[in-house]
Design an enzyme around this catalytic site. Structure first.
Site, PDB file in Angstrom:
ATOM      1  N   ARG A 123       0.810  -1.229   0.000  1.00  0.00           N
ATOM      2  CA  ARG A 123       0.000   0.000   0.000  1.00  0.00           C
ATOM      3  C   ARG A 123       0.843   1.278   0.000  1.00  0.00           C
ATOM      4  NH1 ARG A 123      -3.076  -3.254   3.377  1.00  0.00           N
ATOM      5  NH2 ARG A 123      -4.815  -4.121   2.187  1.00  0.00           N
ATOM      6  N   LYS A 145       3.943  11.656 -11.146  1.00  0.00           N
ATOM      7  CA  LYS A 145       3.112  10.811 -12.007  1.00  0.00           C
ATOM      8  C   LYS A 145       3.864   9.505 -12.243  1.00  0.00           C
ATOM      9  CE  LYS A 145       0.379  14.133 -14.660  1.00  0.00           C
ATOM     10  NZ  LYS A 145       0.048  14.604 -16.017  1.00  0.00           N
ATOM     11  N   GLU A 187      11.953  18.884 -24.243  1.00  0.00           N
ATOM     12  CA  GLU A 187      11.178  19.176 -23.027  1.00  0.00           C
ATOM     13  C   GLU A 187      11.769  20.384 -22.281  1.00  0.00           C
ATOM     14  OE1 GLU A 187       8.351  17.639 -22.406  1.00  0.00           O
ATOM     15  OE2 GLU A 187       8.475  15.569 -23.161  1.00  0.00           O
ATOM     16  N   LYS A 229       8.987  23.082 -13.469  1.00  0.00           N
ATOM     17  CA  LYS A 229       8.077  21.965 -13.223  1.00  0.00           C
ATOM     18  C   LYS A 229       7.655  21.952 -11.760  1.00  0.00           C
ATOM     19  CE  LYS A 229       6.602  17.391 -14.170  1.00  0.00           C
ATOM     20  NZ  LYS A 229       6.701  16.176 -14.969  1.00  0.00           N
ATOM     21  N   GLU A 239      -3.183  17.916 -11.481  1.00  0.00           N
ATOM     22  CA  GLU A 239      -3.595  18.372 -12.813  1.00  0.00           C
ATOM     23  C   GLU A 239      -5.080  18.665 -12.904  1.00  0.00           C
ATOM     24  OE1 GLU A 239      -1.412  16.683 -16.074  1.00  0.00           O
ATOM     25  OE2 GLU A 239      -3.023  17.126 -17.474  1.00  0.00           O
ATOM     26  N   ARG A 243      -1.479  22.632 -14.284  1.00  0.00           N
ATOM     27  CA  ARG A 243      -0.468  21.624 -14.621  1.00  0.00           C
ATOM     28  C   ARG A 243      -0.600  21.203 -16.082  1.00  0.00           C
ATOM     29  NH1 ARG A 243       1.825  16.408 -11.094  1.00  0.00           N
ATOM     30  NH2 ARG A 243       3.209  15.697 -12.749  1.00  0.00           N
ATOM     31  N   ASN A 247       1.576  20.240 -20.914  1.00  0.00           N
ATOM     32  CA  ASN A 247       1.263  19.469 -22.123  1.00  0.00           C
ATOM     33  C   ASN A 247       1.463  20.281 -23.401  1.00  0.00           C
ATOM     34  OD1 ASN A 247       0.530  17.259 -20.545  1.00  0.00           O
ATOM     35  ND2 ASN A 247      -1.528  18.075 -20.270  1.00  0.00           N
ATOM     36  N   HIS A 250       2.035  18.537 -26.621  1.00  0.00           N
ATOM     37  CA  HIS A 250       1.794  17.115 -26.381  1.00  0.00           C
ATOM     38  C   HIS A 250       0.516  16.578 -27.006  1.00  0.00           C
ATOM     39  CE1 HIS A 250       5.202  17.433 -23.758  1.00  0.00           C
ATOM     40  NE2 HIS A 250       5.122  16.153 -23.420  1.00  0.00           N
ATOM     41  N   HIS A 254       1.326  13.503 -29.092  1.00  0.00           N
ATOM     42  CA  HIS A 254       0.801  12.153 -28.860  1.00  0.00           C
ATOM     43  C   HIS A 254       0.152  11.581 -30.110  1.00  0.00           C
ATOM     44  CE1 HIS A 254       0.705  12.569 -24.219  1.00  0.00           C
ATOM     45  NE2 HIS A 254       1.783  11.933 -24.632  1.00  0.00           N
ATOM     46  N   HIS A 268       9.436  10.319 -28.305  1.00  0.00           N
ATOM     47  CA  HIS A 268       8.489  11.221 -27.651  1.00  0.00           C
ATOM     48  C   HIS A 268       8.921  12.696 -27.759  1.00  0.00           C
ATOM     49  CE1 HIS A 268       5.698  12.819 -24.692  1.00  0.00           C
ATOM     50  NE2 HIS A 268       6.730  13.361 -24.077  1.00  0.00           N
TER      51      HIS A 268
HETATM   52  N1  LIG Z   1       5.971  10.474 -15.175  1.00  0.00           N
HETATM   53  C1  LIG Z   1       6.025  11.524 -15.950  1.00  0.00           C
HETATM   54  O1  LIG Z   1       5.644  12.627 -15.553  1.00  0.00           O
HETATM   55  C2  LIG Z   1       6.575  11.373 -17.330  1.00  0.00           C
HETATM   56  C3  LIG Z   1       6.857  12.507 -18.083  1.00  0.00           C
HETATM   57  C4  LIG Z   1       7.423  12.331 -19.345  1.00  0.00           C
HETATM   58  C5  LIG Z   1       7.688  11.056 -19.815  1.00  0.00           C
HETATM   59  N2  LIG Z   1       7.381   9.972 -19.045  1.00  0.00           N
HETATM   60  C6  LIG Z   1       7.673   8.607 -19.517  1.00  0.00           C
HETATM   61  O2  LIG Z   1       9.079   8.477 -19.649  1.00  0.00           O
HETATM   62  C7  LIG Z   1       9.355   7.454 -20.573  1.00  0.00           C
HETATM   63  C8  LIG Z   1      10.451   7.889 -21.494  1.00  0.00           C
HETATM   64  O3  LIG Z   1      11.600   8.147 -20.726  1.00  0.00           O
HETATM   65  P1  LIG Z   1      13.049   8.195 -21.397  1.00  0.00           P
HETATM   66  O4  LIG Z   1      13.021   9.068 -22.572  1.00  0.00           O
HETATM   67  O5  LIG Z   1      14.001   8.505 -20.303  1.00  0.00           O
HETATM   68  O6  LIG Z   1      13.219   6.720 -21.963  1.00  0.00           O
HETATM   69  P2  LIG Z   1      13.859   5.375 -21.386  1.00  0.00           P
HETATM   70  O7  LIG Z   1      13.682   5.250 -19.941  1.00  0.00           O
HETATM   71  O8  LIG Z   1      13.360   4.287 -22.254  1.00  0.00           O
HETATM   72  O9  LIG Z   1      15.403   5.607 -21.704  1.00  0.00           O
HETATM   73  C9  LIG Z   1      15.844   5.684 -23.038  1.00  0.00           C
HETATM   74  C10 LIG Z   1      16.970   4.699 -23.314  1.00  0.00           C
HETATM   75  O10 LIG Z   1      18.184   5.231 -22.791  1.00  0.00           O
HETATM   76  C11 LIG Z   1      18.840   4.273 -21.971  1.00  0.00           C
HETATM   77  N3  LIG Z   1      19.561   5.051 -20.976  1.00  0.00           N
HETATM   78  C12 LIG Z   1      19.070   5.644 -19.867  1.00  0.00           C
HETATM   79  N4  LIG Z   1      20.010   6.377 -19.296  1.00  0.00           N
HETATM   80  C13 LIG Z   1      21.137   6.240 -20.022  1.00  0.00           C
HETATM   81  C14 LIG Z   1      22.452   6.769 -19.918  1.00  0.00           C
HETATM   82  N5  LIG Z   1      22.788   7.635 -18.949  1.00  0.00           N
HETATM   83  N6  LIG Z   1      23.347   6.398 -20.848  1.00  0.00           N
HETATM   84  C15 LIG Z   1      23.001   5.563 -21.860  1.00  0.00           C
HETATM   85  N7  LIG Z   1      21.782   5.059 -22.020  1.00  0.00           N
HETATM   86  C16 LIG Z   1      20.848   5.388 -21.108  1.00  0.00           C
HETATM   87  C17 LIG Z   1      17.735   3.383 -21.469  1.00  0.00           C
HETATM   88  O11 LIG Z   1      18.218   2.124 -21.108  1.00  0.00           O
HETATM   89  C18 LIG Z   1      16.801   3.342 -22.665  1.00  0.00           C
HETATM   90  O12 LIG Z   1      17.231   2.370 -23.569  1.00  0.00           O
HETATM   91  C19 LIG Z   1       8.045   7.150 -21.295  1.00  0.00           C
HETATM   92  O13 LIG Z   1       7.541   5.919 -20.828  1.00  0.00           O
HETATM   93  C20 LIG Z   1       7.133   8.285 -20.872  1.00  0.00           C
HETATM   94  O14 LIG Z   1       5.777   7.911 -20.820  1.00  0.00           O
HETATM   95  C21 LIG Z   1       6.832  10.121 -17.824  1.00  0.00           C
HETATM   96 ZN   LIG Z   2       6.694  14.983 -22.722  1.00  0.00          ZN
END
Ligand SMILES: NC(=O)c1ccc[n+]([C@@H]2O[C@H](COP(=O)([O-])OP(=O)(O)OC[C@H]3O[C@@H](n4cnc5c(N)ncnc54)[C@H](O)[C@@H]3O)[C@@H](O)[C@H]2O)c1
Ligand SMILES: [Zn+2]
Length: 370
Positions: A123, A145, A187, A229, A239, A243, A247, A250, A254, A268
């Site tokens: 929990r 999030k 971003e 942020k 949100e 907040r 987007n 976005h 999306h 993305h």
């Molecule tokens: N929670 C939120 O508010 C929020 C906001 C934006 C995006 N997201 C989510 O984030 C995700 C995308 O995140 P991302 O772009 O970090 O992708 P990711 O976590 O897939 O990382 C991208 C790639 O880079 C590699 N990697 C990570 N750090 C590294 C480093 N220092 N050196 C070499 N390789 C490295 C990872 O293994 C992966 O293959 C999506 O699922 C998206 O929905 C969430």
């Molecule tokens: Zn984004």
């Protein structure tokens, strides 16, 4: 050390974001005060085992903290019910207790998955974000999030669960592929466009340094992004209003990601770059902002080799009707009406929920044909 701390003012759930060049080496000292006992579990992905995981484990060990690791497969595919189940089972086998705090070390995928596991395990246990991609450092690790994807779409299942601490080491960005770096940079530009024209001026002058690995420029860009942020999240954690400004770009983004299958064809952040240009162009078309502002946004993103138009996306031409349909399925739809983040100019974004569908269609038809 070149280090900045940004606080997220959320009352009982307040926390710090520590950003610096080399903070991972000092992680033990930063993390120890957040643990009820000298024990944690690190969740990371297989790409990070050698560098960041080894460095974090070493630093925790030096602070007397036992920290076994759970290594999950890399990639968006693991942000799923199946991936969650495996992770939860592993955490239970590691005897994570209710008052424990676990660590998410990686990009947004690891952060979202681990944060959601922390939200529901017993929990709710605590978690700390150690983001290693630029996107995760400026966006996904902050704000609470968490969640996973389902067969129907991205981030459809999740929870708000704030981390106890965010530790962002810009030195980790050195190993990030250039394309991932640029995608995260979109971003960063988003924060400037939505509320900080002065930061946009700074990015025009220094954005290339951020991408080229200048650590001081990276610390400044990450800290400034996190400050924006943090301010928005503190004002509207769940949100219910402002907040949604986060987007910007976005809704279009999306739709572009969905139309290209959420894969390597369009990352993305790349979709967000195109989406932000479209949001500025739509604003200009509606007479809300000057044409020159949209051109300036496009010029900056293009100068750093980000895609800026639908026509920049490799592969078969996209269908504007398909894009519109994806936009109508967006999570941000309320009562069938699309809320867009539009703008009066750089640094002046606002929410608008009565955008004429015809204007959006016309814009997309033009964009696809361009
Ligand atoms: N929670 C939120 O508010 C929020 C906001 C934006 C995006 N997201 C989510 O984030 C995700 C995308 O995140 P991302 O772009 O970090 O992708 P990711 O976590 O897939 O990382 C991208 C790639 O880079 C590699 N990697 C990570 N750090 C590294 C480093 N220092 N050196 C070499 N390789 C490295 C990872 O293994 C992966 O293959 C999506 O699922 C998206 O929905 C969430
Ligand atoms: Zn984004």
């Amino acid at each position: 050390m070149n280090m900045e701390t940004v606080s997220v003012a959320l009352g009982a759930r307040a926390y710090d974001i520590v950003i610096g060049d080399g903070v991972l080496a000092e992680a033990g000292a930063h993390i120890r005060p957040h643990l009820a006992r000298p024990r944690t579990v690190i969740v990371t992905d297989a790409n990070l085992e050698k560098g960041p995981l080894a460095a974090l484990t070493r630093s925790l060990a030096a602070a007397g903290i036992a920290a076994p690791a759970v290594v999950v497969p890399p990639g968006e595919g693991n942000k799923s019910f199946a991936g969650l189940e495996k992770l939860i089972d592993a955490l239970i086998l590691h005897k994570v207790e209710r008052r424990d705090v676990i660590i998410a070390l990686g990009g947004g995928v690891v952060g979202d998955l681990t944060g959601f596991a922390a939200a529901i395990l017993r929990r709710g246990v605590g978690f700390i974000q150690v983001p290693t991609t630029l996107l995760a450092q400026v966006d996904s690790s902050v704000g609470g999030k968490t969640g996973i994807n389902t067969g129907e779409g991205k981030n459809l299942v999740g929870a708000f669960h704030q981390p106890r601490l965010v530790l962002a080491d810009v030195a980790q960005l050195d190993s990030l592929p250039a394309r991932e770096m640029r995608a995260g940079y979109a971003e960063v530009v988003k924060y400037a466009l939505l509320g900080d024209a002065g930061f946009f001026d700074w990015l025009e002058a220094n954005g290339a340094k951020v991408l080229a690995g200048n650590r001081a420029a990276q610390v400044y860009a990450v800290a400034t992004s996190c400050r924006h942020k943090a301010r928005i999240v503190a004002a509207d954690e769940r949100e219910e209003g402002q907040r949604a400004l986060l987007n910007l770009g976005h809704t279009f983004g999306h739709a572009l990601e969905a139309a290209t299958g959420f894969g390597a064809r369009l990352l993305h952040g790349e979709a967000v770059a195109i989406g932000m240009v479209l949001a500025f162009e739509l604003s200009a078309k509606l007479g809300l902002c000057a044409e020159g502002e949209a051109a300036r946004v496009r010029r900056h993103l293009a100068a750093l080799s980000l895609p800026v138009g639908v026509a920049d996306i490799p592969g078969p031409r996209l269908d504007p009707d398909v894009l519109i349909r994806h936009m109508q399925q967006d999570k941000k739809v309320a009562d069938g009406r699309l809320t867009f983040v539009l703008t009066k100019g750089i640094g002046r974004a606002f929410l608008k929920n009565d955008v004429p569908a015809a204007a959006v269609s016309a814009l997309l038809e033009g964009a696809v044909a361009a």
